[in-house]
Scaffold this active site. Sequence first.
Site, PDB file in Angstrom:
ATOM      1  N   ASN A  71       0.825  -1.202   0.000  1.00  0.00           N
ATOM      2  CA  ASN A  71       0.000   0.000   0.000  1.00  0.00           C
ATOM      3  C   ASN A  71       0.861   1.256   0.000  1.00  0.00           C
ATOM      4  O   ASN A  71       0.475   2.289  -0.546  1.00  0.00           O
ATOM      5  CB  ASN A  71      -0.936   0.007   1.214  1.00  0.00           C
ATOM      6  CG  ASN A  71      -1.953  -1.127   1.166  1.00  0.00           C
ATOM      7  OD1 ASN A  71      -2.215  -1.697   0.112  1.00  0.00           O
ATOM      8  ND2 ASN A  71      -2.527  -1.475   2.305  1.00  0.00           N
ATOM      9  N   ASN A 171      -0.032  -1.639  -6.909  1.00  0.00           N
ATOM     10  CA  ASN A 171      -0.350  -2.590  -5.842  1.00  0.00           C
ATOM     11  C   ASN A 171      -1.846  -2.585  -5.532  1.00  0.00           C
ATOM     12  O   ASN A 171      -2.437  -1.508  -5.349  1.00  0.00           O
ATOM     13  CB  ASN A 171       0.400  -2.205  -4.561  1.00  0.00           C
ATOM     14  CG  ASN A 171       0.073  -3.134  -3.398  1.00  0.00           C
ATOM     15  OD1 ASN A 171       0.431  -4.303  -3.410  1.00  0.00           O
ATOM     16  ND2 ASN A 171      -0.629  -2.620  -2.395  1.00  0.00           N
ATOM     17  N   GLU A 172      -2.440  -3.754  -5.479  1.00  0.00           N
ATOM     18  CA  GLU A 172      -3.843  -3.938  -5.051  1.00  0.00           C
ATOM     19  C   GLU A 172      -4.750  -2.809  -5.538  1.00  0.00           C
ATOM     20  O   GLU A 172      -5.472  -2.188  -4.746  1.00  0.00           O
ATOM     21  CB  GLU A 172      -3.918  -4.068  -3.524  1.00  0.00           C
ATOM     22  CG  GLU A 172      -3.246  -5.313  -3.012  1.00  0.00           C
ATOM     23  CD  GLU A 172      -3.482  -5.607  -1.524  1.00  0.00           C
ATOM     24  OE1 GLU A 172      -3.941  -4.722  -0.788  1.00  0.00           O
ATOM     25  OE2 GLU A 172      -3.199  -6.739  -1.103  1.00  0.00           O
ATOM     26  N   GLU A 291       1.953 -11.677  -2.481  1.00  0.00           N
ATOM     27  CA  GLU A 291       1.752 -11.458  -1.035  1.00  0.00           C
ATOM     28  C   GLU A 291       0.986 -12.642  -0.481  1.00  0.00           C
ATOM     29  O   GLU A 291      -0.147 -12.904  -0.895  1.00  0.00           O
ATOM     30  CB  GLU A 291       0.967 -10.169  -0.759  1.00  0.00           C
ATOM     31  CG  GLU A 291       1.799  -8.917  -0.928  1.00  0.00           C
ATOM     32  CD  GLU A 291       1.080  -7.646  -0.471  1.00  0.00           C
ATOM     33  OE1 GLU A 291       0.315  -7.706   0.507  1.00  0.00           O
ATOM     34  OE2 GLU A 291       1.295  -6.622  -1.126  1.00  0.00           O
TER      35      GLU A 291
HETATM   36  O1  AHR Z   1       1.537  -6.668   3.593  1.00  0.00           O
HETATM   37  C1  AHR Z   1       0.715  -5.738   4.214  1.00  0.00           C
HETATM   38  C2  AHR Z   1      -0.278  -5.097   3.251  1.00  0.00           C
HETATM   39  O2  AHR Z   1      -1.196  -6.053   2.832  1.00  0.00           O
HETATM   40  C3  AHR Z   1       0.305  -4.559   1.961  1.00  0.00           C
HETATM   41  O3  AHR Z   1       0.783  -3.270   2.096  1.00  0.00           O
HETATM   42  C4  AHR Z   1      -0.884  -4.582   1.044  1.00  0.00           C
HETATM   43  O4  AHR Z   1      -0.510  -4.770  -0.296  1.00  0.00           O
HETATM   44  C5  AHR Z   1      -1.743  -5.711   1.579  1.00  0.00           C
HETATM   45  O5  AHR Z   1      -3.060  -5.324   1.745  1.00  0.00           O
END
Ligand code: AHR
Length: 503
Positions: A71, A171-172, A291
Amino acid sequence: MKSRATIHRDFAIAQIDDRLYSAFIEHMGRAIYTGIYEPDHPTANADGFRQDVLELVRGLKIPAIRYPGGNFVSAYKWEDGIGPQADRPVRLDLAWRSKETNQVGINEFAKWARDAEIEMMLAVNLGTRGIEEARNFVEYCNHPSGTYWSDLRRSHGVDQPYGVNMWCLGNEMDGPWQIGHMEAKEYGRLADETSKAVKAFGKGIETVVCGSSNDQMPTYPDWERQVLEECYENVDYISLHKYFGNNSRDSLNYFAKIEETGRYIQSIGGVIDYVKAKKRAKNDIYICFDEWNVWYHNRAQDSKNWQSWDWPEAPALLEEDYNLEDAIFVGGLLNEFIRRSDRVKIACIAQLVNVIAPIRTETGGPAWATTIYYPYQFASLHGRGTALNVAVDGPRYDARVAQDVNYLDVAAVLAPDGRSITIFAINRSPDATMDLDLALHGFDGLGLIDHQVMGGNSADARIANTAAQPDRITPRKGEKLAVADGRVTGELPAFSYSVIRLS
Ligand code: AHR
């Protein structure tokens, strides 16, 4: 309880990509600051990196590491982290409501990664920024010299380019919590154009487009379809994320989440195939599970903390005390990645130090291996080569998240020498020893090289390794297996994880 299993040397699933055992580290909590970097620590080197942590990291033989977020990356200005450290701005990190001092940036991190013998896998900010900043970052990192960004890097004392080949496109981006969150089509277009710009820097560059943040997202799996329809031909991997926990204190259901993850991988494999067929595309796309980990022990409290605290610097965040049960779970999830290695080429444990991590530290104090360090280490050291199919015939159970689940969770890897084989075996039963009869076909004269076990008693499920007691849960030598005439026979203790090496 009895289980039979059969392996044939020629029945292969896929060649395992070494990057299946990669990791992830983010500028958040105490992952970087007081995790890997702590200039005042007694073990710090001249660059400020803790050597006690580096030694534990080296023990994992990590092939690649995703950096700097997470994030965090979605509002990050990579230029804040270059040039003289004293001149770098302190910024507010909007993702974790913390202060970012920028004392570690790309050049410091690259030095650490070089010392740790890990390849970098860098993420670009597609939240608050876009193609322009991504191309500048790639030029700073990868171009030899003679341009603004490459000469700037050289003026910062880095003569040779880093040659980073793996780039993550944001990311996400499906998550409403993400700064700069987008709709699928919108993100797919941006990812397509950014990927083209990143790849323009040279052959060999691979990009990872964001899939769903997990398989419970309301937009899953249509997010993947829409994104890939925009960028299929210009990317190499689609990312999957998933975190796990056992809030209901039901170990068998917890372990069955591994089967659920198998379905997640299979479904995204189906979406990839669908888009490939629809587009009449020639290229293949694989999964980058960038992740994954257990994340639940302090999750609710952590979430309350960071949403209300007053922008602290390197606060304790997501510091999970992993227990024996978590170690067995992590071993099982790695088994699933091996079994799915035809689809999953890269996977990153999230994260590496302090934040949901196999390695923990105390500021100014010791570093230690959490329980999950060991299955991750075993898989990384002995899980390279060819994944072999294992046919299992044994007792099964029904859980809430999956039905008809084997008590025996097993994966097998033929080493690159073509003669040695490693079997990762879990007996999920909380109370029954498993009589194992495993037949190995197509091998000559195999003998037992080593058998390491963790666990053996579900009463220990919640025991964790801590700073005061770092060695409560560690592997020990197993003594109840024998190898003769191409068969491994003997006992797998209840609630245990085993690594069985044969040659
Ligand atoms: O790894 C912790 C968080 O989890 C990361 O920042 C994010 O990509 C996910 O939601």
